[in-house]
Design a protein around this motif. Structure first.
Motif, PDB file in Angstrom:
ATOM      1  N   VAL A   1     -15.658   0.398   1.563  1.00 12.83           N
ATOM      2  CA  VAL A   1     -14.830  -0.612   1.870  1.00 12.83           C
ATOM      3  C   VAL A   1     -14.934  -1.819   1.336  1.00 12.83           C
ATOM      4  O   VAL A   1     -14.179  -2.527   0.838  1.00 12.83           O
ATOM      5  CB  VAL A   1     -14.456  -0.505   3.640  1.00 12.83           C
ATOM      6  N   ALA A   2     -16.315  -2.360   1.408  1.00 17.15           N
ATOM      7  CA  ALA A   2     -16.561  -3.637   0.893  1.00 17.15           C
ATOM      8  C   ALA A   2     -16.459  -3.614  -0.451  1.00 17.15           C
ATOM      9  O   ALA A   2     -15.776  -4.646  -1.030  1.00 17.15           O
ATOM     10  CB  ALA A   2     -18.173  -3.916   1.209  1.00 17.15           C
ATOM     11  N   ALA A   3     -16.803  -2.668  -1.273  1.00 16.64           N
ATOM     12  CA  ALA A   3     -16.644  -2.522  -2.520  1.00 16.64           C
ATOM     13  C   ALA A   3     -15.249  -2.697  -3.116  1.00 16.64           C
ATOM     14  O   ALA A   3     -14.753  -3.442  -3.996  1.00 16.64           O
ATOM     15  CB  ALA A   3     -17.338  -1.435  -3.333  1.00 16.64           C
ATOM     16  N   LEU A   4     -14.291  -2.172  -2.286  1.00 14.18           N
ATOM     17  CA  LEU A   4     -12.809  -2.000  -2.546  1.00 14.18           C
ATOM     18  C   LEU A   4     -12.328  -3.284  -2.250  1.00 14.18           C
ATOM     19  O   LEU A   4     -11.365  -3.833  -3.195  1.00 14.18           O
ATOM     20  CB  LEU A   4     -12.211  -0.914  -1.641  1.00 14.18           C
TER      21      LEU A   4
ATOM     22  N   TYR B   1       0.765  -1.061   0.081  1.00 16.12           N
ATOM     23  CA  TYR B   1       0.105  -0.063  -0.106  1.00 16.12           C
ATOM     24  C   TYR B   1       1.017   1.259  -0.114  1.00 16.12           C
ATOM     25  O   TYR B   1       1.656   1.372   1.190  1.00 16.12           O
ATOM     26  CB  TYR B   1      -0.976  -0.055   1.085  1.00 16.12           C
ATOM     27  N   VAL B   2       0.848   1.852  -1.107  1.00 21.74           N
ATOM     28  CA  VAL B   2       1.828   3.050  -1.389  1.00 21.74           C
ATOM     29  C   VAL B   2       1.079   4.407  -0.802  1.00 21.74           C
ATOM     30  O   VAL B   2      -0.143   4.965  -1.256  1.00 21.74           O
ATOM     31  CB  VAL B   2       2.166   3.181  -2.709  1.00 21.74           C
ATOM     32  N   THR B   3       1.727   5.171   0.232  1.00 20.43           N
ATOM     33  CA  THR B   3       1.069   6.319   0.841  1.00 20.43           C
ATOM     34  C   THR B   3       2.286   7.316   1.350  1.00 20.43           C
ATOM     35  O   THR B   3       3.229   6.563   1.688  1.00 20.43           O
ATOM     36  CB  THR B   3       0.251   6.028   1.862  1.00 20.43           C
ATOM     37  N   ASP B   4       1.952   8.460   1.325  1.00 16.94           N
ATOM     38  CA  ASP B   4       2.921   9.255   1.754  1.00 16.94           C
ATOM     39  C   ASP B   4       2.227   9.830   3.124  1.00 16.94           C
ATOM     40  O   ASP B   4       1.445  10.972   2.997  1.00 16.94           O
ATOM     41  CB  ASP B   4       3.424  10.626   0.862  1.00 16.94           C
ATOM     42  N   LEU B   5       2.404   9.343   4.192  1.00 10.66           N
ATOM     43  CA  LEU B   5       1.634   9.782   5.288  1.00 10.66           C
ATOM     44  C   LEU B   5       2.279  11.222   5.879  1.00 10.66           C
ATOM     45  O   LEU B   5       1.347  11.631   6.612  1.00 10.66           O
ATOM     46  CB  LEU B   5       2.046   8.905   6.620  1.00 10.66           C
ATOM     47  N   ALA B   6       3.324  11.711   5.321  1.00 10.66           N
ATOM     48  CA  ALA B   6       3.753  13.174   5.827  1.00 10.66           C
ATOM     49  C   ALA B   6       3.265  14.076   4.877  1.00 10.66           C
ATOM     50  O   ALA B   6       3.541  15.365   4.931  1.00 10.66           O
ATOM     51  CB  ALA B   6       5.154  12.926   5.952  1.00 10.66           C
TER      52      ALA B   6
ATOM     53  N   GLU C   1      -6.635   9.254   6.443  1.00 11.56           N
ATOM     54  CA  GLU C   1      -7.709   8.541   5.805  1.00 11.56           C
ATOM     55  C   GLU C   1      -7.133   6.945   5.251  1.00 11.56           C
ATOM     56  O   GLU C   1      -7.416   6.142   5.392  1.00 11.56           O
ATOM     57  CB  GLU C   1      -7.784   9.226   4.429  1.00 11.56           C
ATOM     58  N   ASP C   2      -5.653   7.118   5.140  1.00  8.34           N
ATOM     59  CA  ASP C   2      -4.929   5.881   4.986  1.00  8.34           C
ATOM     60  C   ASP C   2      -4.782   4.964   6.104  1.00  8.34           C
ATOM     61  O   ASP C   2      -4.834   3.928   5.873  1.00  8.34           O
ATOM     62  CB  ASP C   2      -3.436   6.205   4.221  1.00  8.34           C
ATOM     63  N   ILE C   3      -4.696   5.810   7.319  1.00  9.39           N
ATOM     64  CA  ILE C   3      -4.513   4.666   8.511  1.00  9.39           C
ATOM     65  C   ILE C   3      -6.008   4.169   8.687  1.00  9.39           C
ATOM     66  O   ILE C   3      -5.881   2.885   9.121  1.00  9.39           O
ATOM     67  CB  ILE C   3      -4.266   5.466   9.740  1.00  9.39           C
ATOM     68  N   ASP C   4      -6.987   4.770   8.478  1.00  2.61           N
ATOM     69  CA  ASP C   4      -8.276   4.001   8.826  1.00  2.61           C
ATOM     70  C   ASP C   4      -8.246   3.082   7.637  1.00  2.61           C
ATOM     71  O   ASP C   4      -8.810   1.948   7.957  1.00  2.61           O
ATOM     72  CB  ASP C   4      -9.432   5.187   8.664  1.00  2.61           C
ATOM     73  N   LEU C   5      -8.261   3.232   6.360  1.00  5.71           N
ATOM     74  CA  LEU C   5      -8.652   2.386   5.416  1.00  5.71           C
ATOM     75  C   LEU C   5      -7.553   1.125   5.399  1.00  5.71           C
ATOM     76  O   LEU C   5      -8.092   0.077   5.172  1.00  5.71           O
ATOM     77  CB  LEU C   5      -8.204   3.035   4.051  1.00  5.71           C
ATOM     78  N   THR C   6      -6.370   1.411   5.623  1.00  2.23           N
ATOM     79  CA  THR C   6      -5.477   0.283   5.995  1.00  2.23           C
ATOM     80  C   THR C   6      -5.970  -0.737   7.057  1.00  2.23           C
ATOM     81  O   THR C   6      -5.949  -1.912   6.941  1.00  2.23           O
ATOM     82  CB  THR C   6      -4.238   0.366   5.732  1.00  2.23           C
ATOM     83  N   SER C   7      -6.479  -0.120   8.040  1.00  2.00           N
ATOM     84  CA  SER C   7      -6.908  -0.817   9.267  1.00  2.00           C
ATOM     85  C   SER C   7      -8.066  -1.725   8.677  1.00  2.00           C
ATOM     86  O   SER C   7      -8.143  -2.712   9.535  1.00  2.00           O
ATOM     87  CB  SER C   7      -7.182   0.022  10.300  1.00  2.00           C
ATOM     88  N   ARG C   8      -8.830  -1.437   7.855  1.00  2.00           N
ATOM     89  CA  ARG C   8      -9.882  -2.043   7.514  1.00  2.00           C
ATOM     90  C   ARG C   8      -9.551  -3.221   6.551  1.00  2.00           C
ATOM     91  O   ARG C   8     -10.132  -4.379   6.291  1.00  2.00           O
ATOM     92  CB  ARG C   8     -10.938  -1.002   6.812  1.00  2.00           C
ATOM     93  N   LEU C   9      -8.653  -2.867   5.655  1.00  2.00           N
ATOM     94  CA  LEU C   9      -8.233  -4.000   4.552  1.00  2.00           C
ATOM     95  C   LEU C   9      -7.490  -5.100   5.270  1.00  2.00           C
ATOM     96  O   LEU C   9      -7.448  -6.074   4.545  1.00  2.00           O
ATOM     97  CB  LEU C   9      -7.286  -2.984   3.565  1.00  2.00           C
ATOM     98  N   ARG C  10      -6.718  -4.806   6.258  1.00  2.00           N
ATOM     99  CA  ARG C  10      -5.985  -5.919   7.006  1.00  2.00           C
ATOM    100  C   ARG C  10      -6.816  -7.080   7.297  1.00  2.00           C
ATOM    101  O   ARG C  10      -6.269  -8.118   7.705  1.00  2.00           O
ATOM    102  CB  ARG C  10      -5.125  -5.298   8.128  1.00  2.00           C
ATOM    103  N   ALA C  11      -8.195  -7.017   7.470  1.00  2.00           N
ATOM    104  CA  ALA C  11      -8.974  -8.010   7.768  1.00  2.00           C
ATOM    105  C   ALA C  11      -9.021  -9.107   6.684  1.00  2.00           C
ATOM    106  O   ALA C  11      -9.259 -10.189   6.892  1.00  2.00           O
ATOM    107  CB  ALA C  11     -10.411  -7.414   8.169  1.00  2.00           C
TER     108      ALA C  11
END
Length: 278
Positions: free
Chosen positions: A265-268, A13-18, A29-39
């Motif tokens: 998130v389900a669609a993604l 997952y490519v992101t520039d958190l800074a 946004e990416d912290i929340d989304l990746t926490s969901r994708l990890r499931a």
């Protein structure tokens, strides 16, 4: 002997958190989304400058809030070339012909009659634009409003040299964005205050609105990925395309209620599973 559980797809997952974006917090946004994708996926985050060196160990690379590539264009071009040569699955697919490839598509779509803000790039074509008091000038390779200027007509001869886009400054009612996963509409948000682009609210699109947005997504050459169709409501009520973001569109997930966010998130997740063949 007990069977091993099936291996889960590995996602880089490519992101520039800074990255500091005006009016938005990409990192949240990416912290929340990746926490969901990890499931559903084995997932690692990396900075865009590290993606080329790490991607071979993963089943797919997901490019999300990685910021404008203008600051690392050489490295981004090398990443694209390496991923293409290796057949690496990159999400969004690298075949996009909208913002992913620059702003030329606005000229092309305008020329063939798509509902786009009228756009030219050379002084000899200015007669094709509606007469206006002010004009928007932006680089063809611009992103995130970098290099955008609003100028009077008398400054255009010195600017319209083929490297920039020129558009009339439209007195629109509001901006609205339509978000798609693959070719499927997910949700829409709009900015009722024209002075605050990123103060967004939920928007309930009409059938005509969805037909407008779907036309651009279907025109584009991406079957797997997230696209954002940004439009403005012109004074005559018509929607006009502002841009089709097909590289790393910010999703404004924090604006959504839980039901809409969960559905996205389900669609993604479903799209990513199809993409990696899982």
């Amino acid at each position: 002997m007990p069977s091993l559980p099936p291996a889960r797809p590995r996602i880089l997952y490519v992101t520039d958190l800074a990255y500091q974006a005006r009016g938005r917090r990409y990192c949240d946004e990416d912290i929340d989304l990746t926490s969901r994708l990890r499931a559903d996926f084995d997932l690692a985050l990396c900075h865009p400058l590290d993606a080329a060196g790490l991607m071979d160990a993963f089943d797919a690379v997901v490019v999300r809030n990685s910021g404008p590539v203008l600051g690392y264009q050489t490295e981004y071009d090398a990443f694209r070339e390496r991923a293409t040569d290796a057949g690496t699955r990159v999400y969004n697919q690298l075949s996009g012909r909208a913002d992913m490839a620059g702003k030329q598509y606005l000229l092309d779509l305008s020329a063939v009659g798509f509902p786009v803000i009228p756009t030219v790039d050379r002084i000899e074509d200015l007669h094709r634009l509606p007469r206006a008091d002010r004009y928007v000038v932006k680089p063809k390779l611009g992103a995130d409003s970098i290099g955008l200027q609003i100028v009077p007509a008398d400054r255009l001869p010195a600017l319209a040299d083929g490297s920039v886009l020129v558009q009339p400054c439209v007195d629109f009612s509001y901006e609205v964005s339509f978000y798609f996963v693959d070719h499927d509409f997910q949700y829409a948000l709009y900015a009722p205050d024209t002075g605050q682009r990123w103060r967004l609210e939920t928007y309930e699109p009409t059938a005509a609105d969805l037909e407008f947005a779907q036309r651009f997504v279907d025109w584009n050459t991406i079957d797997h990925g997230i696209q954002r169709v940004d439009a403005c409501r012109a004074p005559d009520g018509e929607l006009l395309l502002v841009e089709l973001e097909d590289l790393n569109p910010y999703l404004s997930l924090e604006v959504l209620d839980d039901t809409r966010r969960d559905a996205f998130v389900a669609a993604l997740k479903a799209s990513l599973r199809r993409f990696v063949g899982a």
